[in-house]
Design a protein around this motif. Structure first.
Motif, PDB file in Angstrom:
ATOM      1  N   GLU A  30       0.867  -1.178   0.203  1.00 56.72           N
ATOM      2  CA  GLU A  30      -0.088  -0.006  -0.050  1.00 56.72           C
ATOM      3  C   GLU A  30       0.862   1.369  -0.107  1.00 56.72           C
ATOM      4  O   GLU A  30       0.655   2.360  -0.761  1.00 56.72           O
ATOM      5  CB  GLU A  30      -0.851   0.036   1.367  1.00 56.72           C
ATOM      6  N   ALA A  33       2.336   1.639  -3.453  1.00 58.33           N
ATOM      7  CA  ALA A  33       1.329   2.181  -4.323  1.00 58.33           C
ATOM      8  C   ALA A  33       1.132   3.648  -4.105  1.00 58.33           C
ATOM      9  O   ALA A  33       0.761   4.242  -5.055  1.00 58.33           O
ATOM     10  CB  ALA A  33      -0.101   1.222  -4.144  1.00 58.33           C
ATOM     11  N   VAL A  34       0.824   3.846  -2.850  1.00 62.23           N
ATOM     12  CA  VAL A  34       0.985   5.377  -2.805  1.00 62.23           C
ATOM     13  C   VAL A  34       1.865   6.219  -3.253  1.00 62.23           C
ATOM     14  O   VAL A  34       1.533   7.304  -3.943  1.00 62.23           O
ATOM     15  CB  VAL A  34       0.873   5.728  -1.022  1.00 62.23           C
ATOM     16  N   ILE A  36       3.881   5.559  -5.759  1.00 59.38           N
ATOM     17  CA  ILE A  36       3.796   5.262  -7.164  1.00 59.38           C
ATOM     18  C   ILE A  36       2.782   6.571  -7.807  1.00 59.38           C
ATOM     19  O   ILE A  36       2.791   7.093  -8.586  1.00 59.38           O
ATOM     20  CB  ILE A  36       3.495   3.885  -7.632  1.00 59.38           C
ATOM     21  N   GLN A  37       1.432   6.294  -6.975  1.00 56.85           N
ATOM     22  CA  GLN A  37       0.546   7.421  -7.397  1.00 56.85           C
ATOM     23  C   GLN A  37       0.969   8.653  -7.292  1.00 56.85           C
ATOM     24  O   GLN A  37       0.579   9.502  -7.976  1.00 56.85           O
ATOM     25  CB  GLN A  37      -0.790   6.972  -6.645  1.00 56.85           C
ATOM     26  N   VAL A  40       3.281   9.827 -10.176  1.00 58.59           N
ATOM     27  CA  VAL A  40       2.554   9.660 -11.395  1.00 58.59           C
ATOM     28  C   VAL A  40       1.829  10.991 -11.332  1.00 58.59           C
ATOM     29  O   VAL A  40       1.568  11.798 -12.360  1.00 58.59           O
ATOM     30  CB  VAL A  40       1.598   8.507 -11.391  1.00 58.59           C
ATOM     31  N   ARG A  41       0.959  11.350 -10.373  1.00 54.69           N
ATOM     32  CA  ARG A  41       0.199  12.631 -10.149  1.00 54.69           C
ATOM     33  C   ARG A  41       1.058  13.785 -10.246  1.00 54.69           C
ATOM     34  O   ARG A  41       0.775  14.757 -11.109  1.00 54.69           O
ATOM     35  CB  ARG A  41      -0.477  12.525  -8.559  1.00 54.69           C
TER      36      ARG A  41
END
Length: 246
Positions: A30, A33-34, A36-37, A40-41
């Motif tokens: 998790e 994933a945060v 990576i997000q 990306v953002r």
């Protein structure tokens, strides 16, 4: 009975350990994933911002046609700040060319102090920002000069453009703001030019002149050629012996 109890306890402990490890792995996934997000953002936001800024810059130069009213120096200054904020030498080479032409055009205006780009050097609030900006612009001119090939016609024109930028903002003799009553500003402006020349010299301006001196584009313009000869003499005076070329 005692052995069965021990076995059950060991199995329970093992299951608890496995569950704990799975929870740790899940938390790590998790967290990854945060991250990576977030990246990306961040990339998408930067890309969107850069695209919007470049579109705004393009709109500015598109509206700045020869028949339109000359833009104020402050407008050019603001657009230059935006361009330098997102500047990439390969992607923004045409925008940078248009910026330089716009700046030189503003310097040619007659009796329009608010149009002269150099007039911002007289503003208490913008002097330092203007000096920083013109240093960046002139050094990018040097970067382009290193890459351009004088035997190519289009490159030869760009060489002339960037050399004109360097000559214009390292010598106050052509600044219309210093004519008449503005003559009292000449010592301060000469000091600014010396500051700019010192900055360029520290970053390798001397080597750029060495490359440009034999350039046909320079020879076709006696004023530019004389300016370069003058700069070479100045650099021989400023540079330590180990930095001079024969």
């Amino acid at each position: 009975m005692f052995t069965l109890s021990q076995t059950s306890r060991a199995w329970f402990i093992d299951r608890a350990r496995q569950a704990r490890e799975e929870r740790l792995v899940q938390k790590e996934r998790e967290r990854a994933a945060v991250v990576i997000q977030a990246h990306v953002r961040s990339f998408l936001c930067r890309s969107r911002l850069q695209r919007d800024i470049r579109r705004e810059i393009d709109d500015f130069f598109k509206a700045d046609d020869p028949g339109s009213t000359k833009r104020s120096a402050l407008c050019i200054f603001k657009v230059a700040r935006k361009l330098l904020f997102v500047f990439r030498i390969k992607e923004d080479n045409e925008r940078f060319e248009k910026l330089c032409r716009s700046i030189l055009s503003s310097m040619d205006a007659e009796n329009e102090p608010k149009v002269w780009y150099v007039s911002l050097a007289c503003s208490k609030d913008l002097t330092l920002l203007w000096i920083k900006q013109i240093k960046s612009i002139l050094w990018y001119c040097c970067d382009f000069l290193k890459q351009l090939k004088p035997e190519i016609l289009q490159d030869s024109r760009l060489i002339t453009l960037y050399l004109t930028m360097l000559v214009t903002f390292t010598d106050t003799s052509t600044w219309k703001i210093l004519r008449g009553k503005g003559e009292s500003l000449r010592p301060a402006m000469n000091h600014i030019c010396a500051n700019i020349m010192g900055h360029l010299n520290q970053h390798g301006f001397y080597s750029v002149l060495q490359v440009c001196d034999p350039c046909p584009a320079v020879c076709n313009f006696p004023t530019l050629h004389l300016q370069l000869d003058f700069y070479i003499c100045v650099q021989h005076t400023w540079c330590p012996p180990q930095k001079r070329f024969s």
